[in-house]
Design a protein around this motif. Structure first.
Motif, short mmCIF file in Angstrom:
data_model
loop_
_atom_site.label_atom_id
_atom_site.label_comp_id
_atom_site.label_asym_id
_atom_site.label_seq_id
_atom_site.Cartn_x
_atom_site.Cartn_y
_atom_site.Cartn_z
N VAL A 147 51.89 6.48 5.99
CA VAL A 147 51.98 7.86 4.66
C VAL A 147 52.27 7.39 3.66
O VAL A 147 52.75 8.24 2.86
N GLY A 148 53.89 6.21 4.17
CA GLY A 148 54.55 5.63 2.50
C GLY A 148 55.70 6.73 2.76
O GLY A 148 56.84 6.67 2.17
N THR A 178 57.54 0.01 10.11
CA THR A 178 58.61 0.31 10.83
C THR A 178 58.82 0.35 12.11
O THR A 178 57.91 1.24 12.94
N THR A 179 59.83 -0.26 12.48
CA THR A 179 59.73 -0.52 14.74
C THR A 179 61.06 0.44 14.98
O THR A 179 60.83 0.60 16.32
N HIS A 180 61.52 0.74 14.61
CA HIS A 180 62.92 2.31 14.82
C HIS A 180 63.54 2.51 14.18
O HIS A 180 63.52 2.29 12.87
N ARG A 181 64.62 3.37 14.52
CA ARG A 181 64.57 4.38 13.56
C ARG A 181 65.98 4.20 12.99
O ARG A 181 67.00 2.75 13.08
N PRO A 196 59.57 5.25 13.34
CA PRO A 196 58.28 4.42 12.90
C PRO A 196 56.96 5.33 12.92
O PRO A 196 57.41 6.82 13.36
N GLY A 197 56.11 4.80 12.69
CA GLY A 197 54.59 6.47 12.67
C GLY A 197 54.29 6.82 13.94
O GLY A 197 54.67 6.30 15.08
N LEU A 198 54.30 7.77 13.81
CA LEU A 198 54.30 8.91 14.76
C LEU A 198 52.31 8.24 14.94
O LEU A 198 51.59 8.80 15.22
N ARG A 199 52.64 7.82 16.69
CA ARG A 199 51.35 7.62 17.13
C ARG A 199 50.96 8.62 18.27
O ARG A 199 49.49 8.76 18.25
N GLU A 200 51.48 9.75 18.69
CA GLU A 200 51.73 10.38 19.85
C GLU A 200 51.90 11.39 19.56
O GLU A 200 52.83 11.38 20.26
N LEU A 201 51.83 12.59 18.72
CA LEU A 201 52.69 13.42 19.02
C LEU A 201 52.02 14.80 19.71
O LEU A 201 51.45 15.21 19.14
#
Ligand SMILES: Nc1nc2c(ncn2[C@@H]2O[C@H](COP(=O)(O)OP(=O)(O)OP(=O)(O)O)[C@@H](O)[C@H]2O)c(=O)[nH]1
Ligand SMILES: [Mg+2]
Ligand SMILES: [Zn+2]
Length: 301
Positions: A147-148, A178-181, A196-201
């Protein structure tokens, strides 16, 4: 991530003015003010804290083919439960024919939560974020992959510090770049957290009040059903069915509410050992009955 700590600067010699370059000891971790969490992806039953002490959550969506108003509605419910103030960012406004129309559409769902359209790629609309980026404030960016989020932080920094990547051409989805905060100080004195982009919220610990705030109109209808345990399927005096039939209540909105309710019941069951046990016993009975039946059937063969 995002915890505030009290530090004591080390002094090399007695009486010398402490110099941060000499290092510091963490004295205490201050209590968390807010906490944004999600159920860890997969089957583990623990709460994963996404970011602590966040003043504001930027819920980022792209105004591209992946634009889904219903998803924003769900994120909003989670953000409200976290105690942090939420702002919806509609990024990639350069890809949408009518960004103002999208802002109006989401504002109608967001009930008072600010909604901002912007383009991180072009740098359009970023000024509108200033109120949340004042010195000492912490903002966490959350949203699906692609999403940017990182592009926006780079734009706010004025340098390409964070890695970004084009969407995969096949499915038009993000690549989980992005793989870590990461906590990043901005020139303004604010701190931003890239995630990191949410995969499963999945909703975790969302209280009913937060859901009702997002779906106040639906909750009000539910309260009007004749029976308090109405399943809203075929009962007489069901206010929900009536509203769906005469068009006062949108079917999609009703489905979102129902889904949120189901997830909440699931989360509550996981959190409450008594409810969990009752559910296990119920399943045991069902499975036991099944086995007995199988045995009986085999016996008759
Ligand atoms: N057209 C357009 N593209 C954008 C904009 N912002 C970001 N992009 C593009 O979207 C793609 C994904 O951007 P990222 O910043 O990597 O997305 P992310 O949210 O950090 O993704 P993850 O790290 O995977 O969670 C890149 O190709 C960016 O150039 C925008 O405002 N307009
Ligand atoms: Mg990223
Ligand atoms: Zn009903």
């Amino acid at each position: 991530m995002g915890d505030w700590v009290a530090i004591r600067l080390r002094t090399v010699s007695l009486g010398a003015v402490p110099d941060p370059a000499d290092g510091a000891d963490i004295h205490a971790v201050l209590p968390r003010q807010t906490c944004f969490s999600r159920r860890a992806a997969g089957d583990r039953d623990d709460e994963q804290i996404l970011a602590a002490n966040v003043d504001t959550v930027f819920l980022v969506t792209g105004l591209d083919q992946n634009y889904r108003p219903r998803r924003i509605e769900r994120y909003l419910a989670v953000a409200r439960a976290s105690g942090a103030e939420a702002v919806v960012l509609l990024n990639k406004s350069d890809l949408h024919a009518d960004p103002a129309g999208a802002v109006a559409e989401i504002s109608a769902l967001a009930r008072g939560t600010p909604v901002v359209a912007l383009s991180a790629a072009l740098g359009d609309g970023l000024d509108a974020l200033a109120p949340w980026l004042s010195p000492g404030r912490t903002v966490a960016l959350l949203g699906s992959s692609g999403v940017g989020k990182s592009t926006l932080i780079n734009r706010l920094l004025g340098t390409a510090r964070l890695e970004t990547a084009a969407l995969s051409t096949a499915v038009n989805k993000g690549r989980h770049t992005t793989t870590h905060r990461e906590l990043i100080p901005l020139g303004s004195g604010a701190l931003v957290i890239d995630t990191p982009g949410l995969r499963e919220l999945q909703l975790w610990g969302v209280d009913e009040a937060a859901v009702d705030e997002t779906f106040g109109d639906v909750a009000a209808l539910v309260a009007c059903c004749r029976f308090h345990d109405c399943t809203h399927r075929a009962e007489p005096g069901c206010a929900v069915r009536t509203a769906l039939e005469d068009g006062t209540l949108d079917e999609g909105r009703w489905q979102s509410y129902a889904k949120l309710q189901r997830e909440q019941a699931y989360a509550a069951r996981r959190a409450d050992p008594n409810l969990a046990r009752a559910e296990r016993d119920r399943w045991k009975k069902i499975l036991h009955g099944h086995k007995v039946r199988q045995r009986l059937e085999r016996g008759f063969e």
